[in-house]
Design an enzyme around this catalytic site. Sequence first.
Site, PDB file in Angstrom:
ATOM      1  N   LYS A  13     -84.228 -92.851 -11.199  1.00 39.35           N
ATOM      2  CA  LYS A  13     -84.935 -93.538 -11.756  1.00 39.35           C
ATOM      3  C   LYS A  13     -84.324 -94.851 -12.647  1.00 39.35           C
ATOM      4  CE  LYS A  13     -88.864 -93.052  -9.980  1.00 39.35           C
ATOM      5  NZ  LYS A  13     -88.462 -92.153  -9.664  1.00 39.35           N
ATOM      6  N   ARG A  15    -107.514 -98.298  -7.090  1.00 34.27           N
ATOM      7  CA  ARG A  15    -107.487 -96.899  -7.187  1.00 34.27           C
ATOM      8  C   ARG A  15    -107.389 -96.057  -5.114  1.00 34.27           C
ATOM      9  NH1 ARG A  15    -109.506 -95.206 -12.157  1.00 34.27           N
ATOM     10  NH2 ARG A  15    -110.434 -92.731 -10.924  1.00 34.27           N
ATOM     11  N   TRP A  45    -111.949 -89.797  -2.597  1.00 34.34           N
ATOM     12  CA  TRP A  45    -110.328 -89.368  -2.201  1.00 34.34           C
ATOM     13  C   TRP A  45    -110.688 -88.494  -1.131  1.00 34.34           C
ATOM     14  CZ3 TRP A  45    -106.370 -87.119  -4.995  1.00 34.34           C
ATOM     15  CH2 TRP A  45    -105.784 -86.223  -4.245  1.00 34.34           C
ATOM     16  N   ASN A 101    -116.735 -86.774  -9.488  1.00 33.12           N
ATOM     17  CA  ASN A 101    -114.907 -86.885  -9.121  1.00 33.12           C
ATOM     18  C   ASN A 101    -114.122 -85.990 -10.077  1.00 33.12           C
ATOM     19  OD1 ASN A 101    -112.301 -87.838  -9.369  1.00 33.12           O
ATOM     20  ND2 ASN A 101    -113.167 -89.786 -10.739  1.00 33.12           N
ATOM     21  N   GLY A 102    -113.560 -85.225  -9.227  1.00 32.17           N
ATOM     22  CA  GLY A 102    -113.234 -83.621  -9.447  1.00 32.17           C
ATOM     23  C   GLY A 102    -112.657 -82.943  -8.303  1.00 32.17           C
ATOM     24  N   GLU A 127     -82.610 -87.124 -10.159  1.00 34.04           N
ATOM     25  CA  GLU A 127     -84.151 -87.278  -9.552  1.00 34.04           C
ATOM     26  C   GLU A 127     -83.946 -88.871 -10.940  1.00 34.04           C
ATOM     27  OE1 GLU A 127     -86.235 -89.198  -8.057  1.00 34.04           O
ATOM     28  OE2 GLU A 127     -87.928 -89.252  -9.347  1.00 34.04           O
ATOM     29  N   GLU A 177     -83.315 -97.489  -9.743  1.00 37.84           N
ATOM     30  CA  GLU A 177     -84.082 -98.012  -8.766  1.00 37.84           C
ATOM     31  C   GLU A 177     -85.251 -98.760 -10.161  1.00 37.84           C
ATOM     32  OE1 GLU A 177     -87.125 -96.626  -6.792  1.00 37.84           O
ATOM     33  OE2 GLU A 177     -87.177 -94.372  -8.390  1.00 37.84           O
ATOM     34  N   LYS A 236     -94.047 -99.431  -1.629  1.00 38.37           N
ATOM     35  CA  LYS A 236     -94.318 -97.791  -2.412  1.00 38.37           C
ATOM     36  C   LYS A 236     -94.475 -97.355  -1.396  1.00 38.37           C
ATOM     37  CE  LYS A 236     -95.842 -94.622  -4.373  1.00 38.37           C
ATOM     38  NZ  LYS A 236     -95.271 -94.524  -5.760  1.00 38.37           N
ATOM     39  N   CYS A 258    -111.232 -90.937  -6.858  1.00 35.66           N
ATOM     40  CA  CYS A 258    -112.825 -91.001  -6.848  1.00 35.66           C
ATOM     41  C   CYS A 258    -112.818 -92.495  -7.732  1.00 35.66           C
ATOM     42  CB  CYS A 258    -113.783 -90.075  -7.098  1.00 35.66           C
ATOM     43  SG  CYS A 258    -113.247 -88.498  -5.772  1.00 35.66           S
ATOM     44  N   HIS A 292     -63.613 -83.592 -10.710  1.00 39.50           N
ATOM     45  CA  HIS A 292     -62.748 -83.589  -8.575  1.00 39.50           C
ATOM     46  C   HIS A 292     -63.094 -85.035  -8.410  1.00 39.50           C
ATOM     47  CE1 HIS A 292     -62.410 -79.558  -8.702  1.00 39.50           C
ATOM     48  NE2 HIS A 292     -63.894 -78.531  -8.874  1.00 39.50           N
TER      49      HIS A 292
HETATM   50  C1  AGP Z   1     -88.589 -93.288  -5.582  1.00 40.02           C
HETATM   51  O1  AGP Z   1     -88.748 -93.848  -6.876  1.00 40.02           O
HETATM   52  C2  AGP Z   1     -88.951 -94.078  -4.608  1.00 40.02           C
HETATM   53  N1  AGP Z   1     -90.336 -94.480  -4.609  1.00 40.02           N
HETATM   54  C3  AGP Z   1     -88.351 -93.579  -3.080  1.00 40.02           C
HETATM   55  O2  AGP Z   1     -87.264 -92.874  -3.068  1.00 40.02           O
HETATM   56  C4  AGP Z   1     -89.425 -92.395  -2.721  1.00 40.02           C
HETATM   57  O3  AGP Z   1     -89.864 -91.422  -3.456  1.00 40.02           O
HETATM   58  C5  AGP Z   1     -89.574 -92.373  -0.821  1.00 40.02           C
HETATM   59  O4  AGP Z   1     -89.459 -93.813  -0.265  1.00 40.02           O
HETATM   60  C6  AGP Z   1     -90.204 -91.219  -0.483  1.00 40.02           C
HETATM   61  O5  AGP Z   1     -91.547 -91.397  -0.626  1.00 40.02           O
HETATM   62  P1  AGP Z   1     -92.887 -91.371   0.469  1.00 40.02           P
HETATM   63  O6  AGP Z   1     -92.629 -89.840  -0.842  1.00 40.02           O
HETATM   64  O7  AGP Z   1     -93.994 -91.272   0.546  1.00 40.02           O
HETATM   65  O8  AGP Z   1     -92.286 -90.646   1.581  1.00 40.02           O
END
Ligand code: AGP
Length: 632
Positions: free
Chosen positions: A508, A50, A97, A123-124, A504, A511, A627, A25, A527
């Site tokens: 990071k 935001r 939001w 907000n919150g 994960e 990418e 994104k 928000c 293996h």
């Molecule tokens: C992760 O850092 C990336 N941005 C990408 O793998 C992302 O997690 C994936 O595209 C899934 O997106 P979502 O969670 O919006 O579905």
Amino acid sequence: MLNAHLVPPSKWVARSQGSIICLVCGIAGYVGERNAVDVVFDELVKLEYRGYDSAGVAFIEGTGIKVLKKAGRLSELGKLLGETSPTSRSAIAHSRWATHGGPTDVNAHPHLDASGNLSLIHNGIIENYLDLKDGLLQRGHKFLSQTDTEVAAHLIGEEYEKGGTLEEALIRAAKQLRGAYSLVLLSAIEPEKIVAYRKTSPLVVGIGKGENLLASDVPALLPYTREVLVLEDDTMVVLTKDSVRYLSGDGRELPVRPIYIEWDVARAERGGYEHFMRKEIHEQPDVVRQCLAGRIDESGQVRLSGVFSDNVWNEIDRVNIIACGTAYHAGLLGKHLFEKLLRLPTDVYFSSEFRYGDPVLSPKSLAIFVSQSGETADTLAALKLCKARRIRTLGIVNVVGSSIARECDRTLLTQAGPEISVASTKAYTAQVILLTLLALHIAQVQEAPGLRIADWTEELLALPNLIQEALAHEDQVIQVAELIKDMPLCFFLGRGPDASVAYEGALKMKELSYIPTEESPAGEMKHGPLALVQSGVVAVFGATEMATLDKVVSNMKEIQAREGTVVAITSDETGTVRKAADHTITMMPSRLEFLNSVLSIIPMQMLSYHVARLLGRDIDHPRNLAKSVTVE
Ligand code: AGP
């Protein structure tokens, strides 16, 4: 972006900054000589980055308060304001939001109290709003919306009617509210002032000459002033055009010590950080608090609203978690929990494989879709496949009103706020926390033997402080990043839940830095992957699972015997790991071992960030990536 305060309402068209679907928000307030409605609308425009799904303004009109509000983009509110071109010397405004109640005109802020003379924006989350609403209903109050905010407005209005100033009424009411929130009030009875209270959700005051402003974030203030008072938790302010009173939560006067903001607007939108990603990494303690807010009761039991009824949880015989990328990696930890705590067979699928794989699905299974954006095409397609087969579906989503949130039978919101950097960090942590709460909720319903829910929830509530402590080791991480930034290949390894987190951590690193990575359970090295180890290659180990620690130490030695370099991220306090590794990043341990695996992603996120920063990468917009992948 148009500067609305320089353009009369009739010409207002706030252009969106694009369709980044992100959400927290926006709060705005003004009291002074300018047209307050112009100013607060312009503040909302500055906060548009935001994200939101509705917006509204309250201002003094004659002897009363006028509220104009609209679901949708700011331009919709702009058109509504343009029809009457209102003027006023004090106003508050809000871009919302949705957390309680959908994004509609009625649910948009500001909300009024029973008298109609008091308006509130918020907000919150107010955790105990349902209990408060019951009491107010019994005392004859009527509500128009589904929001927790309207309940708070009526409660504050009740206190206000008992007498005293607006700030005194707010202090009395705040004592009855539980949760993480910021509240901003405008009253027709004291029209020349704005009163605000901060409890966790941020609030800043812009101090001007013959005018004062309020906002949820600094960028909204910069066109008017750079003198900013940042409110501490459990404090409040009383603004008039010529004065700023800063008070403690119980009304004691506090010194006003403004800071001078040097940032430009772009930097201000990142909260002063160089990149959104580092801002979002450091937001994680508050994100976890926000994700837990209202979901653990005073007896330590999990309280998840909006999920399936208890008999459904007793019927489910299998769980399929379906997601992409980071969300998939959160699902791996979900599998660990559902199988360990509930003995519930659980599979985790890549959405892109699930949708074309003609999966075998039990009619009594549950399909969980994890997605930050709620718009990922592969995940949405997988969801539609499950619905076509009449499988129960549950979404774990950050974006309310998104396609996946709307399509699932039930949805839990991660409430992580805007995640703007392409690389997902705080959303991952929030997804894991929500999967943990879901597993505990099911365990409560099934009365899982030998599980003390309160032990788990106590450690979950302590997690934000442990994350904060892990973040405090950033200098240690930077030193390691400087040593390894030229590595040709980076392994990410672990055992048990540490292996899931390693996947994960690897995503990071690859990418963000574009350095190739190899991720696997540590026991798999021999293996095949071990063939890749040579001088210069680095292996990052998550080493928090005590039962297999000696095996992990042996795996470290396998790497070093082939001239590889070992970086360990550990909560081990015996010194065993520190002796074995070339570089060690330590974390203060949780009493719940599973949460130590969750904690280990924090140093991994920072390590990837700083390696990428040292390599000069485009951190918030890595090459070739988006994104939200809304196409196949
Ligand atoms: C992760 O850092 C990336 N941005 C990408 O793998 C992302 O997690 C994936 O595209 C899934 O997106 P979502 O969670 O919006 O579905």
